[in-house]
Scaffold this motif. Sequence first.
Motif, PDB file in Angstrom:
ATOM      1  N   UNK A 172       0.840  -1.202   0.000  1.00  0.00           N
ATOM      2  CA  UNK A 172       0.000   0.000   0.000  1.00  0.00           C
ATOM      3  C   UNK A 172       0.878   1.256   0.000  1.00  0.00           C
ATOM      4  N   UNK A 173       1.857   1.303   0.930  1.00  0.00           N
ATOM      5  CA  UNK A 173       2.707   2.492   1.046  1.00  0.00           C
ATOM      6  C   UNK A 173       3.580   2.672  -0.189  1.00  0.00           C
ATOM      7  N   UNK A 224      -2.971 -12.557   1.400  1.00  0.00           N
ATOM      8  CA  UNK A 224      -3.506 -11.266   1.839  1.00  0.00           C
ATOM      9  C   UNK A 224      -3.612 -10.288   0.676  1.00  0.00           C
ATOM     10  N   UNK A 225      -2.576 -10.257  -0.143  1.00  0.00           N
ATOM     11  CA  UNK A 225      -2.536  -9.274  -1.228  1.00  0.00           C
ATOM     12  C   UNK A 225      -3.559  -9.570  -2.314  1.00  0.00           C
ATOM     13  N   UNK A 226      -3.750 -10.847  -2.617  1.00  0.00           N
ATOM     14  CA  UNK A 226      -4.646 -11.194  -3.716  1.00  0.00           C
ATOM     15  C   UNK A 226      -6.101 -10.897  -3.374  1.00  0.00           C
ATOM     16  N   UNK A 227      -6.398 -10.838  -2.073  1.00  0.00           N
ATOM     17  CA  UNK A 227      -7.763 -10.530  -1.648  1.00  0.00           C
ATOM     18  C   UNK A 227      -7.910  -9.066  -1.234  1.00  0.00           C
ATOM     19  N   UNK A 228      -6.874  -8.271  -1.466  1.00  0.00           N
ATOM     20  CA  UNK A 228      -6.884  -6.850  -1.102  1.00  0.00           C
ATOM     21  C   UNK A 228      -7.223  -5.998  -2.320  1.00  0.00           C
ATOM     22  N   UNK A 229      -7.502  -4.709  -2.126  1.00  0.00           N
ATOM     23  CA  UNK A 229      -7.788  -3.813  -3.262  1.00  0.00           C
ATOM     24  C   UNK A 229      -6.545  -3.419  -4.069  1.00  0.00           C
ATOM     25  N   UNK A 236      -7.226   3.134   5.476  1.00  0.00           N
ATOM     26  CA  UNK A 236      -8.535   3.159   6.127  1.00  0.00           C
ATOM     27  C   UNK A 236      -9.658   2.713   5.193  1.00  0.00           C
ATOM     28  N   UNK A 237      -9.351   2.618   3.912  1.00  0.00           N
ATOM     29  CA  UNK A 237     -10.371   2.266   2.927  1.00  0.00           C
ATOM     30  C   UNK A 237     -10.285   0.791   2.542  1.00  0.00           C
ATOM     31  N   UNK A 244      -9.541  -3.821   8.604  1.00  0.00           N
ATOM     32  CA  UNK A 244     -10.064  -5.130   9.033  1.00  0.00           C
ATOM     33  C   UNK A 244      -8.997  -6.211   8.890  1.00  0.00           C
ATOM     34  N   UNK A 245      -8.215  -6.131   7.805  1.00  0.00           N
ATOM     35  CA  UNK A 245      -7.147  -7.108   7.599  1.00  0.00           C
ATOM     36  C   UNK A 245      -6.121  -6.993   8.722  1.00  0.00           C
TER      37      UNK A 245
END
Length: 354
Positions: free
Chosen positions: A169-170, A208-213, A339-340, A345-346
């Motif tokens: 993300x960062x 985690x990444x594959x189910x993230x935005x 936060x989005x 939640x993760x």
Amino acid sequence: MGLAGRGMANMRIAVDAMGGDHAPGVIVEGASLAAREMKGAVEIVLVGDEPLLRRELEQQGLRRDEFELIHAPEAVAMNESPTAAARKKPNSSIALCARAHREGRVDALVSAGNTGAVVVSSLLSLGRLRHVNRPGIATFLPTERGGCVMIDVGANADCKPLNLLQFGVMGGMYAEMLLGRNEPSVGLLNIGSERSKGSELVQAAHDLMISSPLNFIGNVEGDGVFGGEADVVVCDGFVGNVILKFTESVVGLLTSMIRSHVAADWRGRLGGALLKPAFRAFRTQLDYAEYGGAPLLGVDGVCIISHGSSSAKAIKNAVKVAGRFVDRNVNGSICQQLEANGYVKARQKATSAN
């Protein structure tokens, strides 16, 4: 603290004048170049041994009133233990840079000093951004497609899957700023492209990444990094630091070999003369000084870490990177992104599982 972008007109940047292999001379010179190129829009605060800095300013023909000086009676050596230095040298130039940032006296800090000490001091003084478990150092790497961001390259030798997700993300936010890429692609460094490859850490991070935005493209192997398969390459700090140092050594080797072959005979010298513009462009593309420094992403402030052997040009560019970070409020964007879309939640789920 949570800086909102204050804009370039009233920005103040602290520069660790005692950090690096060539301090304070090269650091002061680089800071002066930055102030000149940024045309007074940014005020540079030099942090270090004040009598020594005054002499250096005089020797370089610089006016004393061009900079604010913060006296730091101590300095952290490049080979010192970061945790020991934080405990034993509370008034080191690195620590006072971070403290000035925490107190709001400056908007960012730049240091070419002991990387571990910069990380520790920044964490102690600034703390972490909301929802960030660990900060990561992000760096630019040249690729066939114009470059990529690699994170982490040295802040965390041991990581958890959630850390790698947050690095993605960062790193993505930094890639947007640095490379101008919208929805940058994120890849996870691995020994194979298949989902089942790699260590338990990497496999869990992949899930985690594959189910993230994130715009996650899956695993990226070593040969895909410089091929430009991803805009952001995520790895733990141990692997990232090895790759970074290895890359620097290969660049040095290639440059040395080209020079030796060009100088071998008249044909080489003639060809070298004809190819001089291409060689110059090649050297510029691989020169870390062009990019200045690597941001420590995830701390509640702006911290740019430069190479220990930084030239004045590298310090100048590091100051300019710090200015862009503040001006574009990258930290605010990172917080909004985390936060989005379920990132919090993760984090909560991963934290409760541990």
